[in-house]
Scaffold this motif. Structure first.
Motif, PDB file in Angstrom:
ATOM      1  N   LEU A 197       0.825  -1.210   0.000  1.00 32.71           N
ATOM      2  CA  LEU A 197       0.000   0.000   0.000  1.00 32.71           C
ATOM      3  C   LEU A 197       0.861   1.263   0.000  1.00 32.71           C
ATOM      4  N   LYS A 198       2.004   1.187   0.665  1.00 33.74           N
ATOM      5  CA  LYS A 198       2.897   2.347   0.735  1.00 33.74           C
ATOM      6  C   LYS A 198       3.531   2.654  -0.612  1.00 33.74           C
ATOM      7  N   MET A 199       3.789   1.637  -1.431  1.00 27.24           N
ATOM      8  CA  MET A 199       4.450   1.861  -2.709  1.00 27.24           C
ATOM      9  C   MET A 199       3.474   2.131  -3.848  1.00 27.24           C
ATOM     10  N   LEU A 200       2.166   1.950  -3.584  1.00 29.05           N
ATOM     11  CA  LEU A 200       1.164   2.128  -4.623  1.00 29.05           C
ATOM     12  C   LEU A 200       0.396   3.430  -4.433  1.00 29.05           C
ATOM     13  N   GLU A 201      -0.316   3.810  -5.477  1.00 34.34           N
ATOM     14  CA  GLU A 201      -1.172   4.989  -5.401  1.00 34.34           C
ATOM     15  C   GLU A 201      -2.300   4.853  -6.418  1.00 34.34           C
ATOM     16  N   GLY A 202      -3.263   5.780  -6.358  1.00 38.83           N
ATOM     17  CA  GLY A 202      -4.340   5.807  -7.339  1.00 38.83           C
ATOM     18  C   GLY A 202      -5.170   4.536  -7.357  1.00 38.83           C
ATOM     19  N   LYS A 203      -5.556   4.127  -8.563  1.00 37.92           N
ATOM     20  CA  LYS A 203      -6.423   2.958  -8.719  1.00 37.92           C
ATOM     21  C   LYS A 203      -5.745   1.671  -8.251  1.00 37.92           C
ATOM     22  N   THR A 204      -4.442   1.594  -8.430  1.00 34.04           N
ATOM     23  CA  THR A 204      -3.743   0.369  -8.012  1.00 34.04           C
ATOM     24  C   THR A 204      -3.811   0.201  -6.509  1.00 34.04           C
ATOM     25  N   GLN A 205      -3.620   1.292  -5.783  1.00 33.86           N
ATOM     26  CA  GLN A 205      -3.731   1.240  -4.330  1.00 33.86           C
ATOM     27  C   GLN A 205      -5.161   0.904  -3.902  1.00 33.86           C
ATOM     28  N   GLN A 206      -6.131   1.473  -4.619  1.00 32.18           N
ATOM     29  CA  GLN A 206      -7.533   1.208  -4.324  1.00 32.18           C
ATOM     30  C   GLN A 206      -7.864  -0.273  -4.510  1.00 32.18           C
ATOM     31  N   VAL A 207      -7.385  -0.846  -5.611  1.00 30.14           N
ATOM     32  CA  VAL A 207      -7.616  -2.270  -5.878  1.00 30.14           C
ATOM     33  C   VAL A 207      -6.938  -3.134  -4.810  1.00 30.14           C
ATOM     34  N   ALA A 208      -5.723  -2.770  -4.435  1.00 29.35           N
ATOM     35  CA  ALA A 208      -5.012  -3.531  -3.402  1.00 29.35           C
ATOM     36  C   ALA A 208      -5.782  -3.522  -2.094  1.00 29.35           C
ATOM     37  N   GLN A 209      -6.304  -2.369  -1.712  1.00 28.42           N
ATOM     38  CA  GLN A 209      -7.046  -2.273  -0.457  1.00 28.42           C
ATOM     39  C   GLN A 209      -8.333  -3.097  -0.520  1.00 28.42           C
ATOM     40  N   ILE A 210      -9.000  -3.078  -1.663  1.00 30.14           N
ATOM     41  CA  ILE A 210     -10.219  -3.897  -1.835  1.00 30.14           C
ATOM     42  C   ILE A 210      -9.889  -5.377  -1.630  1.00 30.14           C
TER      43      ILE A 210
END
Length: 268
Positions: A15-28
Motif C-alpha cells: 500500500l505504501k508503494m502504490l497509489e491511485g487505482k492500483t492502491q484502491q484495488v489492493a485495499q479492496i
C-alpha cells in the motif's frame, strides 16, 4: 479476518508503494473476506494435503511485491508496457492488471496442483469483474476490458506452461518465480520428516536466503539470489531460468547468484 504479522507487513509495504487505482484495488483485495479465505484454503491444500510449499496469502503478497518492484524499475527506465504502447490504456491500468494477476494467480491450488493456472483463471474471473466494477466507470469500459484481459493473461501464464505476449504478464510470471526464499519451504519441511521423490525442490528452496530485486547496471532489473548452499542453484537453473526464458521481460533482466561470500555467478 485473522492475518499473520508477516502478511500485514507485506500489505503495508504494498500500500505504501502504490497509489491511485492500483492502491484502491489492493485495499479492496486486502479487505475481501472471500479472497482471504480462498487463499488460506489454497495453502491448506498445497501444504497439508499435497505436500507442496506456500501458496497462500503470504506467498501471493510476496509475488505481488516482486512484480510491483520490477514494474517500477521498468517504468523508471521509460519502458512502455503493452497497453500503453498499443494506445489502449495507461501505465496505471497496466499496473492494476499486474496487481490483480499477482494477487489471484494461485486460486486454483484450492483444487489441485496440476494445471492449477487454468483453474485459477476460471475462479478469478468473477472476482476480477466485481473488483473492476468498483474502480472503473461505465465510460472507462475499454480500460476495464483491457485490464481484465491483462490480469487473466498473467494468471494463465504464470507457470510458463502457456505462451504469453504482454509485458505485463511477463512480470507476473517472474514475480511469482522470485518467491523462493527459505521461509516458503519451512512449513513443508516441518511436516515431512521422511525424504521423498521431489524433495530437491524443498531442500534447494531452504538453501535460498534472500532474493534481491534491484536496478541493474546493464539492464533495468537485476535479480540477485543469495544462498548458503550450492543446492540452491537448483531453484535458479530448474525453476527461475525456465520462467525467465519464457517471459516477455527476459531482455530487461540481469540474473546473478551468490553462494555465501563467493564471487557472483552471472546467468543473464
Amino acid at each position: 479476518m485473522n492475518k499473520s504479522a508477516k502478511q500485514l507487513s507485506l500489505e503495508h509495504k504494498l500500500l505504501k508503494m502504490l497509489e491511485g487505482k492500483t492502491q484502491q484495488v489492493a485495499q479492496i483485495i486486502f479487505d475481501d473476506a472471500e479472497i482471504q479465505t480462498i487463499q488460506e484454503y489454497a495453502n491448506n491444500v498445497s501444504i497439508r494435503r499435497l505436500g507442496y510449499n506456500d501458496h497462500g496469502p503470504v506467498h501471493v503478497r510476496k509475488a505481488t511485491l516482486n512484480s510491483m518492484t520490477m514494474f517500477k524499475l521498468l517504468e523508471d527506465k521509460g519502458i512502455k508496457f503493452s497497453l500503453e504502447k498499443e494506445e489502449i490504456a495507461t501505465v496505471e491500468d497496466s499496473r492494476v492488471g499486474v496487481l490483480l494477476a499477482s494477487m489471484l494467480h494461485d486460486l486454483g491450488m484450492t483444487i489441485t496442483r496440476d494445471k492449477h493456472e487454468l483453474i485459477s483463471l476460471e475462479l478469478a474471473i468473477p472476482i476480477v469483474d466485481r473488483i473492476l466494477q468498483k474502480v472503473y466507470t461505465e465510460e472507462e469500459i475499454m480500460k476495464k476490458v483491457a485490464v481484465k484481459s491483462i490480469a487473466l493473461e498473467g494468471i494463465f501464464g504464470h507457470m510458463a506452461t502457456q505462451k504469453i505476449h504482454s509485458l505485463e504478464a511477463g512480470l507476473v510470471m517472474i514475480g511469482d518465480g522470485c518467491d523462493m526464499e527459505e521461509g516458503r519451504a519451512r512449513i513443508t519441511t516441518l511436516l515431512l520428516n521422511k525424504p521423498r521423490v521431489g524433495d530437491i525442490h524443498k531442500y534447494s528452496a531452504s538453501a535460498v536466503k534472500k532474493v534481491m530485486i534491484i536496478a541493474g547496471e546493464e539492464k533495468p532489473i537485476r535479480i540477485l539470489v543469495q544462498m548458503n548452499q550450492s543446492v540452491g542453484l537448483f531453484q535458479i537453473e530448474e525453476v527461475l531460468i525456465t520462467k525467465i526464458a519464457s517471459s516477455t521481460i527476459k531482455p530487461y533482466i540481469e540474473l546473478y547468484a551468490q553462494v555465501r561470500d563467493d564471487e557472483l555467478l552471472k546467468y543473464l
